[in-house]
Design an enzyme around this catalytic site. Structure first.
Site, PDB file in Angstrom:
ATOM      1  N   SER A 180       0.850  -1.187   0.000  1.00 17.83           N
ATOM      2  CA  SER A 180       0.000   0.000   0.000  1.00 17.83           C
ATOM      3  C   SER A 180       0.885   1.237   0.000  1.00 17.83           C
ATOM      4  CB  SER A 180      -0.873   0.000   1.259  1.00 17.83           C
ATOM      5  OG  SER A 180      -1.540   1.231   1.405  1.00 17.83           O
ATOM      6  N   TYR A 215      -0.854   0.110  10.713  1.00 10.98           N
ATOM      7  CA  TYR A 215      -1.165  -0.379   9.371  1.00 10.98           C
ATOM      8  C   TYR A 215       0.006  -0.070   8.437  1.00 10.98           C
ATOM      9  CZ  TYR A 215      -3.310  -0.708   4.769  1.00 10.98           C
ATOM     10  OH  TYR A 215      -3.569  -1.025   3.459  1.00 10.98           O
ATOM     11  N   SER A 261       2.922  -2.375   8.962  1.00 11.65           N
ATOM     12  CA  SER A 261       2.694  -3.735   8.449  1.00 11.65           C
ATOM     13  C   SER A 261       2.796  -3.781   6.936  1.00 11.65           C
ATOM     14  CB  SER A 261       1.336  -4.256   8.917  1.00 11.65           C
ATOM     15  OG  SER A 261       0.268  -3.558   8.312  1.00 11.65           O
ATOM     16  N   LYS A 262       2.357  -2.746   6.261  1.00 10.60           N
ATOM     17  CA  LYS A 262       2.450  -2.708   4.797  1.00 10.60           C
ATOM     18  C   LYS A 262       3.872  -2.392   4.349  1.00 10.60           C
ATOM     19  CE  LYS A 262      -1.589  -4.003   3.573  1.00 10.60           C
ATOM     20  NZ  LYS A 262      -1.751  -5.209   2.749  1.00 10.60           N
TER      21      LYS A 262
END
Length: 170
Positions: free
Chosen positions: A106, A119, A122-123
């Protein structure tokens, strides 16, 4: 609904290339189910040409409010589960060589927004690169997936669409 339309678009594009394809819905975080998935794909198809890891979830929270638990949840689903699924499927991917493995990241993995640090981390972890079926590091795949894929696989953002379409056409 949007996800179902995108899935139908993927399947239609893959089938237009003369290939078989199926979406298998499951809980990627259920590590114990990965072996059953391997057995099912091996039995139903006998080959696995391309694994596209596109799992992800985001719960907005500051670190102060969400703490380590929020970080852990994001890493377990958005990174760990995808890597562990890939590991479980490597025997079939290797037996199917040449095959491809794609991790979809992402833009948030490159530019974090407030309240989305877990988030984003993690991406970002997925940007270690793509891994081929021999376990070797291959092309970096960090572009987000464009879910307006109804026109075909080449609508995927950046080089991912070309690589995926080439892998499926091979």
């Amino acid at each position: 609904k949007r996800q179902e339309r995108a899935q139908r678009g993927y399947l239609a594009a893959i089938k237009a290339l003369g290939r078989r394809a199926e979406f298998i819905v499951g809980d990627i975080a259920d590590i114990a189910s990965h072996r059953a998935l391997l057995d099912r794909v091996w039995a139903d198809f006998g080959t696995l040409d391309c694994l596209v890891n596109n799992a992800g979830s985001s719960t907005r929270s500051t670190f102060y409010d969400g703490g380590w638990d929020n970080v852990r949840r994001h890493m377990e689903l958005n990174f760990d589960a995808q890597v562990r699924l890939t590991e479980a499927l490597l025997p079939l991917l290797r037996a199917s060589a040449p095959s491809s493995i794609v991790f979809v990241s992402s833009v948030a993995g490159r530019v974090a927004r407030g309240g989305a640090g877990s988030y984003s981390a993690s991406k970002f972890a997925l940007s270690f690169g793509d891994v081929d079926a021999d376990g070797d590091l291959a092309a970096l795949v960090t572009q987000p997936l464009d879910h307006s894929l109804l026109a075909g696989l080449r609508d995927v953002a950046g080089e991912v669409g070309d690589d995926l379409a080439s892998a499926l056409a091979a």
